[in-house]
Design a protein around this motif. Structure first.
Motif, PDB file in Angstrom:
ATOM      1  N   GLU A  46       0.821  -1.213   0.000  1.00  0.00           N
ATOM      2  CA  GLU A  46       0.000   0.000   0.000  1.00  0.00           C
ATOM      3  C   GLU A  46       0.857   1.265   0.000  1.00  0.00           C
ATOM      4  N   MET A  47       2.175   1.095  -0.210  1.00  0.00           N
ATOM      5  CA  MET A  47       3.062   2.248  -0.274  1.00  0.00           C
ATOM      6  C   MET A  47       3.850   2.212  -1.573  1.00  0.00           C
ATOM      7  N   GLU A  48       4.287   3.381  -2.004  1.00  0.00           N
ATOM      8  CA  GLU A  48       5.111   3.495  -3.198  1.00  0.00           C
ATOM      9  C   GLU A  48       6.181   4.542  -2.967  1.00  0.00           C
ATOM     10  N   PRO A  49       7.322   4.443  -3.665  1.00  0.00           N
ATOM     11  CA  PRO A  49       8.365   5.445  -3.497  1.00  0.00           C
ATOM     12  C   PRO A  49       7.830   6.848  -3.799  1.00  0.00           C
ATOM     13  N   ALA A  50       8.162   7.790  -2.930  1.00  0.00           N
ATOM     14  CA  ALA A  50       7.738   9.172  -3.144  1.00  0.00           C
ATOM     15  C   ALA A  50       8.603   9.808  -4.220  1.00  0.00           C
ATOM     16  N   LYS A  51       7.992  10.502  -5.140  1.00  0.00           N
ATOM     17  CA  LYS A  51       8.733  11.146  -6.223  1.00  0.00           C
ATOM     18  C   LYS A  51       9.531  12.347  -5.715  1.00  0.00           C
ATOM     19  N   THR A  52       9.001  13.009  -4.703  1.00  0.00           N
ATOM     20  CA  THR A  52       9.691  14.141  -4.091  1.00  0.00           C
ATOM     21  C   THR A  52       9.622  13.998  -2.582  1.00  0.00           C
ATOM     22  N   VAL A  53      10.549  14.610  -1.863  1.00  0.00           N
ATOM     23  CA  VAL A  53      10.536  14.540  -0.403  1.00  0.00           C
ATOM     24  C   VAL A  53       9.499  15.524   0.146  1.00  0.00           C
ATOM     25  N   TYR A  54       9.019  15.202   1.323  1.00  0.00           N
ATOM     26  CA  TYR A  54       8.064  16.091   1.981  1.00  0.00           C
ATOM     27  C   TYR A  54       8.770  17.360   2.439  1.00  0.00           C
ATOM     28  N   VAL A  55       8.162  18.494   2.146  1.00  0.00           N
ATOM     29  CA  VAL A  55       8.684  19.783   2.582  1.00  0.00           C
ATOM     30  C   VAL A  55       7.584  20.490   3.373  1.00  0.00           C
ATOM     31  N   ALA A  56       7.849  20.748   4.638  1.00  0.00           N
ATOM     32  CA  ALA A  56       6.856  21.420   5.476  1.00  0.00           C
ATOM     33  C   ALA A  56       6.664  22.854   5.016  1.00  0.00           C
ATOM     34  N   ILE A  57       5.410  23.292   5.009  1.00  0.00           N
ATOM     35  CA  ILE A  57       5.079  24.661   4.614  1.00  0.00           C
ATOM     36  C   ILE A  57       4.877  25.496   5.869  1.00  0.00           C
ATOM     37  N   ALA A  58       5.625  26.567   5.979  1.00  0.00           N
ATOM     38  CA  ALA A  58       5.468  27.455   7.133  1.00  0.00           C
ATOM     39  C   ALA A  58       4.121  28.179   7.044  1.00  0.00           C
ATOM     40  N   ARG A  59       3.445  28.292   8.162  1.00  0.00           N
ATOM     41  CA  ARG A  59       2.166  29.003   8.227  1.00  0.00           C
ATOM     42  C   ARG A  59       2.250  30.066   9.312  1.00  0.00           C
ATOM     43  N   SER A  60       1.852  31.263   8.991  1.00  0.00           N
ATOM     44  CA  SER A  60       1.890  32.359   9.953  1.00  0.00           C
ATOM     45  C   SER A  60       0.645  32.336  10.824  1.00  0.00           C
ATOM     46  N   ARG A  61       0.686  33.068  11.911  1.00  0.00           N
ATOM     47  CA  ARG A  61      -0.497  33.173  12.761  1.00  0.00           C
ATOM     48  C   ARG A  61      -1.652  33.813  12.002  1.00  0.00           C
ATOM     49  N   SER A  62      -1.356  34.781  11.158  1.00  0.00           N
ATOM     50  CA  SER A  62      -2.435  35.434  10.399  1.00  0.00           C
ATOM     51  C   SER A  62      -3.100  34.434   9.451  1.00  0.00           C
ATOM     52  N   TYR A  63      -2.302  33.546   8.862  1.00  0.00           N
ATOM     53  CA  TYR A  63      -2.888  32.511   8.004  1.00  0.00           C
ATOM     54  C   TYR A  63      -3.775  31.593   8.836  1.00  0.00           C
ATOM     55  N   ILE A  64      -3.291  31.187   9.991  1.00  0.00           N
ATOM     56  CA  ILE A  64      -4.063  30.297  10.857  1.00  0.00           C
ATOM     57  C   ILE A  64      -5.379  30.955  11.270  1.00  0.00           C
ATOM     58  N   GLU A  65      -5.323  32.227  11.633  1.00  0.00           N
ATOM     59  CA  GLU A  65      -6.539  32.945  12.010  1.00  0.00           C
ATOM     60  C   GLU A  65      -7.557  32.937  10.872  1.00  0.00           C
ATOM     61  N   SER A  66      -7.074  33.038   9.648  1.00  0.00           N
ATOM     62  CA  SER A  66      -7.981  33.073   8.495  1.00  0.00           C
ATOM     63  C   SER A  66      -8.648  31.726   8.253  1.00  0.00           C
ATOM     64  N   ARG A  67      -8.123  30.671   8.879  1.00  0.00           N
ATOM     65  CA  ARG A  67      -8.667  29.324   8.669  1.00  0.00           C
ATOM     66  C   ARG A  67      -9.437  28.792   9.873  1.00  0.00           C
ATOM     67  N   LEU A  68      -9.500  29.541  10.956  1.00  0.00           N
ATOM     68  CA  LEU A  68     -10.125  29.020  12.170  1.00  0.00           C
ATOM     69  C   LEU A  68     -11.602  28.697  11.980  1.00  0.00           C
ATOM     70  N   ARG A  69     -12.292  29.486  11.198  1.00  0.00           N
ATOM     71  CA  ARG A  69     -13.715  29.214  10.981  1.00  0.00           C
ATOM     72  C   ARG A  69     -13.912  27.855  10.317  1.00  0.00           C
ATOM     73  N   GLU A  70     -13.091  27.540   9.313  1.00  0.00           N
ATOM     74  CA  GLU A  70     -13.252  26.243   8.643  1.00  0.00           C
ATOM     75  C   GLU A  70     -12.721  25.101   9.502  1.00  0.00           C
ATOM     76  N   ILE A  71     -11.759  25.380  10.366  1.00  0.00           N
ATOM     77  CA  ILE A  71     -11.279  24.348  11.295  1.00  0.00           C
ATOM     78  C   ILE A  71     -12.388  23.972  12.269  1.00  0.00           C
TER      79      ILE A  71
END
Length: 229
Positions: A74-99
């Motif tokens: 159920e697994m396959e080699p990943a074509k690219t490595v995982y890269v974490a995306i930085a999220r600012s507090r302002s971005y998080i605030e903009s998503r709280l309603r949908e969270i």
């Protein structure tokens, strides 16, 4: 060449889940630790299996657990490595309603409390929090005590909708999402809880469940960024 040997040929060193997978807290694979949704990345930590399982680490939250060898297909080699995306507090605030909306929608679907559950419809407490934030592109650590350490501690008077509430006696062992107006939503267990997702009062004057959690109130936390292991 065995399936394990074939899998270890990933040029990136990471693998991608083709389907939802259960991961366990030991090589015995008799106790669920967490779940990995299709599309998540992981690394294999050992070339050898033990009791028919291999130790892996999920890339998005750094969580270490065991995967049965028979699930390697159920697994396959990943074509690219995982890269974490930085999220600012302002971005998080903009998503709280949908969270918040995510948790309420999860509550409307028949569900029960599942230790280790991070996938719909059945969650544990921290699994629900992780899933709700991840759906908006924001990662939290896996366990409630890790989430408590990751968030910015705030006072009760500072509590806003979308903040996290932590419970415990000797250490944090439960987490909920504050909704505002003195209410929070969480997935609570069978013995002291509602065996699934529900809304309770942040008060010692509510019903038996609310009073029980009120006695275990530990701290309040605000998510300031997306987790980067």
């Amino acid at each position: 060449m065995t399936s394990l040997e074939q899998l270890l040929q990933s040029p990136t060193g990471e693998y991608c889940c083709r389907s939802d997978l259960d991961l366990y807290d030991s090589s015995n694979c008799d106790r669920l630790a967490t779940q990995a949704a299709a599309g998540r990345h992981l690394k294999i930590l050992s070339n050898c299996s033990a009791n028919g399982a291999i130790k892996v680490r999920l890339c998005e939250d750094g969580y270490v657990a065991w995967l049965p060898v028979d699930k390697l297909t159920e697994m396959e080699p990943a074509k690219t490595v995982y890269v974490a995306i930085a999220r600012s507090r302002s971005y998080i605030e903009s998503r709280l309603r949908e969270i918040i909306a995510f948790t309420k929608a999860a509550m409307e679907v028949p569900n029960y409390y599942l230790w280790g559950g991070t996938l719909a419809p059945n969650y544990d407490c921290s699994g629900l929090m992780q899933a709700a934030f991840a759906a908006s592109g924001i990662w939290l650590p896996r366990d409630s005590y890790q989430q408590e350490a990751f968030t910015k501690r705030i006072a009760l008077e500072e509590l806003l909708a979308g903040d996290l509430i932590f419970f415990g006696i000797q250490k944090v062992d439960h987490v909920a999402l504050y909704l505002g107006d003195g209410y929070y939503i969480h997935s609570s267990g069978k013995e002291i809880g509602r065996n699934g997702i529900a809304i309770d009062r942040l008060s010692g004057e509510g019903d038996e469940v609310s009073r029980s959690y009120s006695q275990k109130l530990w701290s309040f936390g605000r998510v300031m960024s997306s987790y980067q292991p």
